[in-house]
Design a protein around this motif. Structure first.
Motif, PDB file in Angstrom:
ATOM      1  N   TRP A 143       0.828  -1.200   0.000  1.00  6.37           N
ATOM      2  CA  TRP A 143       0.000   0.000   0.000  1.00  6.37           C
ATOM      3  C   TRP A 143       0.872   1.262   0.000  1.00  6.37           C
ATOM      4  O   TRP A 143       0.582   2.237  -0.694  1.00  6.37           O
ATOM      5  CB  TRP A 143      -0.938   0.010   1.204  1.00  6.37           C
ATOM      6  CG  TRP A 143      -1.755   1.256   1.282  1.00  6.37           C
ATOM      7  CD1 TRP A 143      -1.570   2.322   2.104  1.00  6.37           C
ATOM      8  CD2 TRP A 143      -2.878   1.590   0.463  1.00  6.37           C
ATOM      9  NE1 TRP A 143      -2.515   3.282   1.862  1.00  6.37           N
ATOM     10  CE2 TRP A 143      -3.331   2.861   0.851  1.00  6.37           C
ATOM     11  CE3 TRP A 143      -3.557   0.924  -0.553  1.00  6.37           C
ATOM     12  CZ2 TRP A 143      -4.417   3.480   0.258  1.00  6.37           C
ATOM     13  CZ3 TRP A 143      -4.642   1.551  -1.147  1.00  6.37           C
ATOM     14  CH2 TRP A 143      -5.056   2.808  -0.742  1.00  6.37           C
ATOM     15  N   THR A 144       1.957   1.234   0.765  1.00 14.21           N
ATOM     16  CA  THR A 144       2.877   2.371   0.798  1.00 14.21           C
ATOM     17  C   THR A 144       3.506   2.595  -0.577  1.00 14.21           C
ATOM     18  O   THR A 144       3.598   3.731  -1.047  1.00 14.21           O
ATOM     19  CB  THR A 144       3.982   2.121   1.850  1.00 14.21           C
ATOM     20  OG1 THR A 144       3.367   1.888   3.110  1.00 14.21           O
ATOM     21  CG2 THR A 144       4.921   3.301   1.953  1.00 14.21           C
ATOM     22  N   TYR A 160       2.207   1.674  -3.429  1.00 15.56           N
ATOM     23  CA  TYR A 160       1.127   2.103  -4.320  1.00 15.56           C
ATOM     24  C   TYR A 160       0.850   3.602  -4.165  1.00 15.56           C
ATOM     25  O   TYR A 160       0.745   4.321  -5.162  1.00 15.56           O
ATOM     26  CB  TYR A 160      -0.130   1.289  -4.024  1.00 15.56           C
ATOM     27  CG  TYR A 160      -1.312   1.630  -4.887  1.00 15.56           C
ATOM     28  CD1 TYR A 160      -1.359   1.246  -6.222  1.00 15.56           C
ATOM     29  CD2 TYR A 160      -2.401   2.314  -4.371  1.00 15.56           C
ATOM     30  CE1 TYR A 160      -2.453   1.545  -7.012  1.00 15.56           C
ATOM     31  CE2 TYR A 160      -3.495   2.619  -5.146  1.00 15.56           C
ATOM     32  CZ  TYR A 160      -3.517   2.226  -6.479  1.00 15.56           C
ATOM     33  OH  TYR A 160      -4.607   2.531  -7.250  1.00 15.56           O
ATOM     34  N   THR A 161       0.735   4.070  -2.934  1.00 11.42           N
ATOM     35  CA  THR A 161       0.457   5.493  -2.739  1.00 11.42           C
ATOM     36  C   THR A 161       1.631   6.357  -3.187  1.00 11.42           C
ATOM     37  O   THR A 161       1.429   7.421  -3.772  1.00 11.42           O
ATOM     38  CB  THR A 161       0.119   5.804  -1.269  1.00 11.42           C
ATOM     39  OG1 THR A 161       1.154   5.311  -0.428  1.00 11.42           O
ATOM     40  CG2 THR A 161      -1.196   5.188  -0.869  1.00 11.42           C
ATOM     41  N   LYS A 192       1.419   6.532  -6.923  1.00  9.06           N
ATOM     42  CA  LYS A 192       0.314   7.395  -7.348  1.00  9.06           C
ATOM     43  C   LYS A 192       0.649   8.872  -7.157  1.00  9.06           C
ATOM     44  O   LYS A 192       0.226   9.717  -7.945  1.00  9.06           O
ATOM     45  CB  LYS A 192      -0.971   7.057  -6.577  1.00  9.06           C
ATOM     46  CG  LYS A 192      -1.649   5.821  -7.068  1.00  9.06           C
ATOM     47  CD  LYS A 192      -2.047   5.986  -8.503  1.00  9.06           C
ATOM     48  CE  LYS A 192      -3.205   5.144  -8.878  1.00  9.06           C
ATOM     49  NZ  LYS A 192      -3.607   5.311 -10.263  1.00  9.06           N
TER      50      LYS A 192
END
Length: 108
Positions: A89-90, A92-93, A96
């Protein structure tokens, strides 16, 4: 007493929705981008966690050495997958926000 029916319905619904998401996304795109690969890694981890959680609830409380080991192993695996999910998740963000593969490779 644990309501196994509720656990199976919740995890089954989650798995079904995530599989539908994966299948529909793979049909719509011919080229998969880096952010989509990272996202589908998170989806895969979530599906695996739902399956493991269901197994954990089934063997929970059974006083047999085999089931105790399965419970211990599945809880450990679920905990480790939570850490993996947080890490992905880290990434991915970060991707992004900055849209840089080089940054991800350098930092992580």
């Amino acid at each position: 007493m644990i309501n196994l029916g509720a656990v199976f319905v919740a995890n089954g619904a989650a798995i079904l929705l995530l599989l539908i998401l994966t299948i529909s996304a793979s049909k719509n795109h011919k080229k998969i981008f880096s952010d989509e690969k990272i996202f589908f890694t998170m989806v895969t981890i979530t599906i695996i966690q739902a399956v493991i959680e269901s197994i954990t609830f089934v063997v929970d409380g059974v006083n047999d050495p085999t089931f105790i080991f399965i419970s211990w192993f599945s809880n450990t695996l679920c905990f480790m997958l939570n850490i993996c999910f947080s890490f992905v998740w880290t990434i991915y963000t970060d991707y992004k926000i900055f849209a840089s593969k080089e940054r991800i490779k350098t930092i992580y």
